[in-house]
Design an enzyme around this catalytic site. Sequence first.
Site, PDB file in Angstrom:
ATOM      1  N   ASP A  11       2.277   1.971   2.873  1.00 15.51           N
ATOM      2  CA  ASP A  11       3.013   0.389   4.137  1.00 15.51           C
ATOM      3  C   ASP A  11       4.715   1.309   3.491  1.00 15.51           C
ATOM      4  O   ASP A  11       5.611   0.921   4.455  1.00 15.51           O
ATOM      5  CB  ASP A  11       3.005   0.032   3.707  1.00 15.51           C
ATOM      6  CG  ASP A  11       1.832  -1.208   3.355  1.00 15.51           C
ATOM      7  OD1 ASP A  11       1.418  -0.745   3.933  1.00 15.51           O
ATOM      8  OD2 ASP A  11       0.644  -1.788   2.401  1.00 15.51           O
ATOM      9  N   GLU A  49     -10.679  -6.242  -4.282  1.00  8.89           N
ATOM     10  CA  GLU A  49     -10.444  -7.620  -3.712  1.00  8.89           C
ATOM     11  C   GLU A  49     -12.007  -8.036  -2.638  1.00  8.89           C
ATOM     12  O   GLU A  49     -12.371  -7.138  -2.013  1.00  8.89           O
ATOM     13  CB  GLU A  49      -9.571  -7.420  -3.054  1.00  8.89           C
ATOM     14  CG  GLU A  49      -9.354  -8.503  -1.919  1.00  8.89           C
ATOM     15  CD  GLU A  49      -8.109  -7.957  -0.930  1.00  8.89           C
ATOM     16  OE1 GLU A  49      -7.207  -7.244  -1.667  1.00  8.89           O
ATOM     17  OE2 GLU A  49      -7.739  -8.813   0.417  1.00  8.89           O
ATOM     18  N   HIS A 103       1.025  -1.067  -0.176  1.00  9.87           N
ATOM     19  CA  HIS A 103      -0.233   0.164   0.220  1.00  9.87           C
ATOM     20  C   HIS A 103       0.876   1.224  -0.131  1.00  9.87           C
ATOM     21  O   HIS A 103       2.138   1.305   0.476  1.00  9.87           O
ATOM     22  CB  HIS A 103      -0.803   0.376   0.998  1.00  9.87           C
ATOM     23  CG  HIS A 103      -1.763  -0.893   1.893  1.00  9.87           C
ATOM     24  ND1 HIS A 103      -1.228  -2.062   2.245  1.00  9.87           N
ATOM     25  CD2 HIS A 103      -3.210  -1.083   1.172  1.00  9.87           C
ATOM     26  CE1 HIS A 103      -2.039  -3.059   2.592  1.00  9.87           C
ATOM     27  NE2 HIS A 103      -4.044  -2.416   1.980  1.00  9.87           N
ATOM     28  N   ASP A 145     -10.790 -11.719  10.742  1.00 11.47           N
ATOM     29  CA  ASP A 145      -9.833 -11.652   9.349  1.00 11.47           C
ATOM     30  C   ASP A 145      -8.308 -11.727   9.822  1.00 11.47           C
ATOM     31  O   ASP A 145      -8.084 -11.646  10.412  1.00 11.47           O
ATOM     32  CB  ASP A 145      -9.706 -10.269   8.301  1.00 11.47           C
ATOM     33  CG  ASP A 145      -9.228 -10.978   7.024  1.00 11.47           C
ATOM     34  OD1 ASP A 145      -8.980 -12.025   6.510  1.00 11.47           O
ATOM     35  OD2 ASP A 145      -8.705  -9.947   6.323  1.00 11.47           O
TER      36      ASP A 145
HETATM   37  C1  XLS Z   1      -8.246  -6.584   4.767  1.00 10.96           C
HETATM   38  C2  XLS Z   1      -7.723  -6.496   2.975  1.00 10.96           C
HETATM   39  C3  XLS Z   1      -6.184  -6.148   2.960  1.00 10.96           C
HETATM   40  C4  XLS Z   1      -6.348  -5.751   1.329  1.00 10.96           C
HETATM   41  C5  XLS Z   1      -5.106  -4.376   0.643  1.00 10.96           C
HETATM   42  O1  XLS Z   1      -8.460  -7.459   4.771  1.00 10.96           O
HETATM   43  O2  XLS Z   1      -7.214  -8.276   2.802  1.00 10.96           O
HETATM   44  O3  XLS Z   1      -5.004  -6.681   2.911  1.00 10.96           O
HETATM   45  O4  XLS Z   1      -5.749  -7.087   0.625  1.00 10.96           O
HETATM   46  O5  XLS Z   1      -5.590  -3.734   1.144  1.00 10.96           O
HETATM   47 NI    NI Z   2      -6.049  -9.428   1.106  1.00 14.58          NI
HETATM   48 NI    NI Z   3      -8.218  -9.287   4.434  1.00 12.90          NI
END
Ligand code: XLS
Ligand code: NI
Ligand code: NI
Length: 445
Positions: free
Chosen positions: A107, A235, A104, A310
């Site tokens: 990061d 995503e 990111h 998560d």
């Molecule tokens: C969070 C997401 C994040 C994405 C990137 O749950 O998985 O890590 O992959 O922003």
């Molecule tokens: Ni992710």
């Molecule tokens: Ni994730």
Amino acid sequence: MPEDFFSGLDGTVQYAGPGSPDPLSYKVYNKDRMVGGTRMEDHLRIAVCYWHSFNWPGSDVFGVGTFDRPWLEPNHDPMAAAHAKMDAAFEFVSKLDVPFFCFHDVDISPEGATFAESAVNLDTMADYAEKKMADTGVRLLWGTANLFSHPRYAAGAATNPDPEVFAYAAAQVKHALEATKRLGGSNYVLWGGREGYETLLNTDLKREAEQLARFLTLVAEHKRNIGFEGTLLLEPKPQEPTKHQYDYDAQSVHGFLQRYDLVDEYKVNLEVNHATLGGHSFHHEVAYAVDNGILGSVDANRGDYQNGWDTDQFPNSVEELSLAVHEILRGGGLGRGGFNFDTKLRRQSMNRMDLFHGHIGGIDTLARSLLVAADMIEQGTLTSARDDRYAGWSGGLGAGILNGTESLDSLEAQVAAGRIDPDPVSGQQELLENQVNQVIWNTEG
Ligand code: XLS
Ligand code: NI
Ligand code: NI
């Protein structure tokens, strides 16, 4: 700050075979091994994620960081710390001997007091990344912008009720997309961190969907304007941090893309743990994406079946991953995508070398799953059973129904005349489960 952060390993992690007693060796992942005509490394295109591995200090909501990450100490100059962090990250990826990393914007580069300052920081760190990539041969699987940590994004980025927040997010994505292009990224990811809602009491679903579609359209336009050849990826995740996220799962993203005429512009980056949070198996998410031509890339982690969040653990189940990798191979592979380890250590795993153990185990699990999946494809374990099951649709009555030859009238006539009177057929689930297990047990390591 450290010169050689991972001095516990000289050289690189190498394949040493399934019986090797060396914990810092691969037991299965053998990058040059040919699997179905392609090198293992080129099938899997493994990436290390910058954020969990180098940015996260091991904190949770009940406690501070536990990890030893000198560049995260608050008394450091932010740009000096960002350089040290990048040194450690490239040392790690090179020693792990995998081809890619992901990041990111925030990061790799600290946010400045103004957008202009943040942009200069990102450009400076992209210069440094370019040099590090040239020195090590490590490539960029994808870049992305963090549109969820800063308080300005508390109510979303593109879906914020305030158009100024949309504008800020647009500026940030433009810059991150350009940095990704410059670093030769294979893809650009948009995870809708806070594109969702906390409560419907204050949320206008219709407006927020239109805003999101507008944002994605602008990003796709800009991608074309600057000639970025990578794939744009969304995503999916059903919830966390918001109560409900719009990019819920592969099927809702697909429907959204179709609704706003964006289906040719975006594919999906599927994450294992997000699938399970959505009440799906990862196998389901991958199969849906493959069958609808939208699979782009994978975030390979696993959840904990007893937790509803998560947990981003390193994958360790060959049984589960083999079925998903089987679908990927059936669809012709990941193309420009890859397997990004969007994975975190446990908070107690505070030894520096734990980062190696997590990745080595995950990579070996994936490599073994690839071998199993390739064997299943070669033996037609599932594909031939599926073909047989649907054989009636390839000709005769089935083809006539699909191509419009048959109508309700014609079908009723045949049924009424007794020419059609189907017998129920076994789905053979247990037999297939046994056959899959047999491949898992017999695949040569
Ligand atoms: C969070 C997401 C994040 C994405 C990137 O749950 O998985 O890590 O992959 O922003
Ligand atoms: Ni992710
Ligand atoms: Ni994730």
